[in-house]
Scaffold this active site. Structure first.
Site, mmCIF file in Angstrom:
data_model
loop_
_atom_site.group_PDB
_atom_site.id
_atom_site.type_symbol
_atom_site.label_atom_id
_atom_site.label_comp_id
_atom_site.label_asym_id
_atom_site.label_seq_id
_atom_site.Cartn_x
_atom_site.Cartn_y
_atom_site.Cartn_z
ATOM 1 N N ASP A 1 0.825 -1.211 0.000
ATOM 2 C CA ASP A 1 0.000 0.000 0.000
ATOM 3 C C ASP A 1 0.863 1.267 0.000
ATOM 4 O OD1 ASP A 1 -2.405 1.346 -0.036
ATOM 5 O OD2 ASP A 1 -2.617 1.372 2.149
ATOM 6 N N ASN B 1 -10.915 -2.412 -5.700
ATOM 7 C CA ASN B 1 -10.110 -1.421 -6.435
ATOM 8 C C ASN B 1 -10.724 -1.036 -7.783
ATOM 9 O OD1 ASN B 1 -6.927 -2.665 -5.144
ATOM 10 N ND2 ASN B 1 -8.126 -0.915 -4.452
HETATM 11 C C1 IPE Z 1 -5.520 -2.768 -0.369
HETATM 12 O O1 IPE Z 1 -5.178 -1.430 -0.444
HETATM 13 C C2 IPE Z 1 -5.451 -3.392 -1.739
HETATM 14 C C3 IPE Z 1 -4.121 -3.533 -2.304
HETATM 15 C C4 IPE Z 1 -2.981 -3.194 -1.757
HETATM 16 C C5 IPE Z 1 -4.111 -4.123 -3.617
HETATM 17 P P1 IPE Z 1 -6.263 -0.271 -0.634
HETATM 18 O O2 IPE Z 1 -5.469 0.979 -0.725
HETATM 19 O O3 IPE Z 1 -7.167 -0.598 -1.753
HETATM 20 O O4 IPE Z 1 -7.086 -0.346 0.722
HETATM 21 P P2 IPE Z 1 -7.900 0.769 1.500
HETATM 22 O O5 IPE Z 1 -8.869 1.360 0.525
HETATM 23 O O6 IPE Z 1 -6.926 1.779 1.991
HETATM 24 O O7 IPE Z 1 -8.554 0.050 2.637
HETATM 25 C C1 IPE Z 2 -1.517 0.213 -3.450
HETATM 26 O O1 IPE Z 2 -1.259 1.576 -3.395
HETATM 27 C C2 IPE Z 2 -1.658 -0.297 -4.867
HETATM 28 C C3 IPE Z 2 -3.031 -0.671 -5.283
HETATM 29 C C4 IPE Z 2 -4.074 -0.711 -4.504
HETATM 30 C C5 IPE Z 2 -3.214 -1.027 -6.684
HETATM 31 P P1 IPE Z 2 -2.451 2.645 -3.403
HETATM 32 O O2 IPE Z 2 -2.764 2.995 -4.817
HETATM 33 O O3 IPE Z 2 -3.591 2.127 -2.608
HETATM 34 O O4 IPE Z 2 -1.759 3.864 -2.681
HETATM 35 P P2 IPE Z 2 -2.453 4.871 -1.649
HETATM 36 O O5 IPE Z 2 -2.982 4.048 -0.528
HETATM 37 O O6 IPE Z 2 -3.535 5.581 -2.389
HETATM 38 O O7 IPE Z 2 -1.338 5.764 -1.235
HETATM 39 MG MG MG Z 3 -4.094 2.344 -0.650
#
Ligand code: IPE
Ligand code: IPE
Ligand code: MG
Length: 251
Positions: free
Chosen positions: A22, A70
């Site tokens: 993340d 996502n």
């Molecule tokens: C979890 O991260 C999913 C992945 C890392 C693929 P998200 O960024 O989607 O989760 P939330 O929305 O912060 O809970």
């Molecule tokens: C994780 O990073 C990757 C995916 C969920 C694809 P994020 O895109 O969730 O990054 P933040 O949480 O918005 O910083």
């Molecule tokens: Mg995230």
């Protein structure tokens, strides 16, 4: 505190480490860039961790790359993540295959664009004979969706008369999950400072140890992985039983 002796500290390797990768979006935003520019940097971090993991006693590595939730993101960002999965497989598959890595994609296949589904199947087919290191990529994965699919499969077996409801067990349910055949994760890591599971491995992480690291995923490297495993090695896993010393004391 005395330094940790790694030989001593990893008696039960190989470990199954699962990572909620993340912080890609925030990494980009902090640099004044559009969010989706964080994702290619996230792929670089994946390469570093896949390379380092076997040296750290990890035998199974499961990476959460795209959740069933996502899809709620802007279409451009979703397309970028799909593009990067294809790019990663196209550029790294041969090297991974030749070094003995077995690749498996966890999650729902239905709903993936056909070209993505095709590349996922190619990665699995090409590495199906390997057993040196097991790399799982959770893509279009959600713990609830996986449990729902398992429930549907069990219900179908019951409806057709192949299965009696009272015969449903932990093992039979597990066998219907997309993680069938994998050991449960010993350690679940989440980067970026968030402390939640976000629908990752809900069933499988029942007795996992959790380590939350305050680093954005694109900055992740072998040192962070080492630090998480060191933290894991300090934990005492009980699985609902008593503390080992107390069991000995009680005779
Ligand atoms: C979890 O991260 C999913 C992945 C890392 C693929 P998200 O960024 O989607 O989760 P939330 O929305 O912060 O809970
Ligand atoms: C994780 O990073 C990757 C995916 C969920 C694809 P994020 O895109 O969730 O990054 P933040 O949480 O918005 O910083
Ligand atoms: Mg995230």
């Amino acid at each position: 505190m005395a330094p940790i002796d790694h030989e001593e500290a990893t008696p039960h390797a190989p470990l199954h480490v699962a990572i909620v990768m993340d912080g890609n979006g925030r990494w980009a935003k902090r640099r004044g860039l559009p969010r989706q520019l964080g994702h290619p940097k996230g792929v670089d971090a994946i390469r570093r961790v896949v390379e380092a993991a076997p040296d750290h006693g990890v035998g199974w590595l499961t990476l959460y790359a795209f959740s069933t939730e996502n899809w709620r993101r802007p279409a451009g960002e979703v397309a970028e993540v799909m593009r990067l999965l294809k790019l990663y497989v196209n550029s790294d598959l041969e090297k991974l295959a030749r070094s003995g890595v077995r690749i498996r994609i966890l999650g729902r296949r239905t709903g993936l664009p056909p070209d993505v589904a095709e590349i996922v199947e190619r990665a699995e087919r090409r590495t199906a004979g390997n057993d040196k290191f097991f790399l799982q990529v959770a893509f279009n994965y959600g713990g609830r969706a996986d449990l729902v699919d398992a429930a549907r499969a069990l219900a179908a077996d019951v409806a057709s008369g192949r299965l009696a409801p009272e015969d449903i067990s932990d093992e039979l349910l597990q066998a219907k999950l997309s993680t069938d055949g994998l050991p449960d994760p010993d350690l679940v890591i989440r980067t970026s400072g968030e402390q939640r599971l976000s629908n990752f491995l809900l069933w499988e992480s029942a007795y996992s140890e959790f380590v939350f690291q305050d680093v954005l995923w694109p900055d992740y490297n072998a040192e962070y992985l080492r630090a998480a495993i060191d933290e894991y090695n300090k934990r005492e896993r009980r699985y609902g039983g008593a503390v080992a010393d107390d069991v000995l004391a009680a005779g």
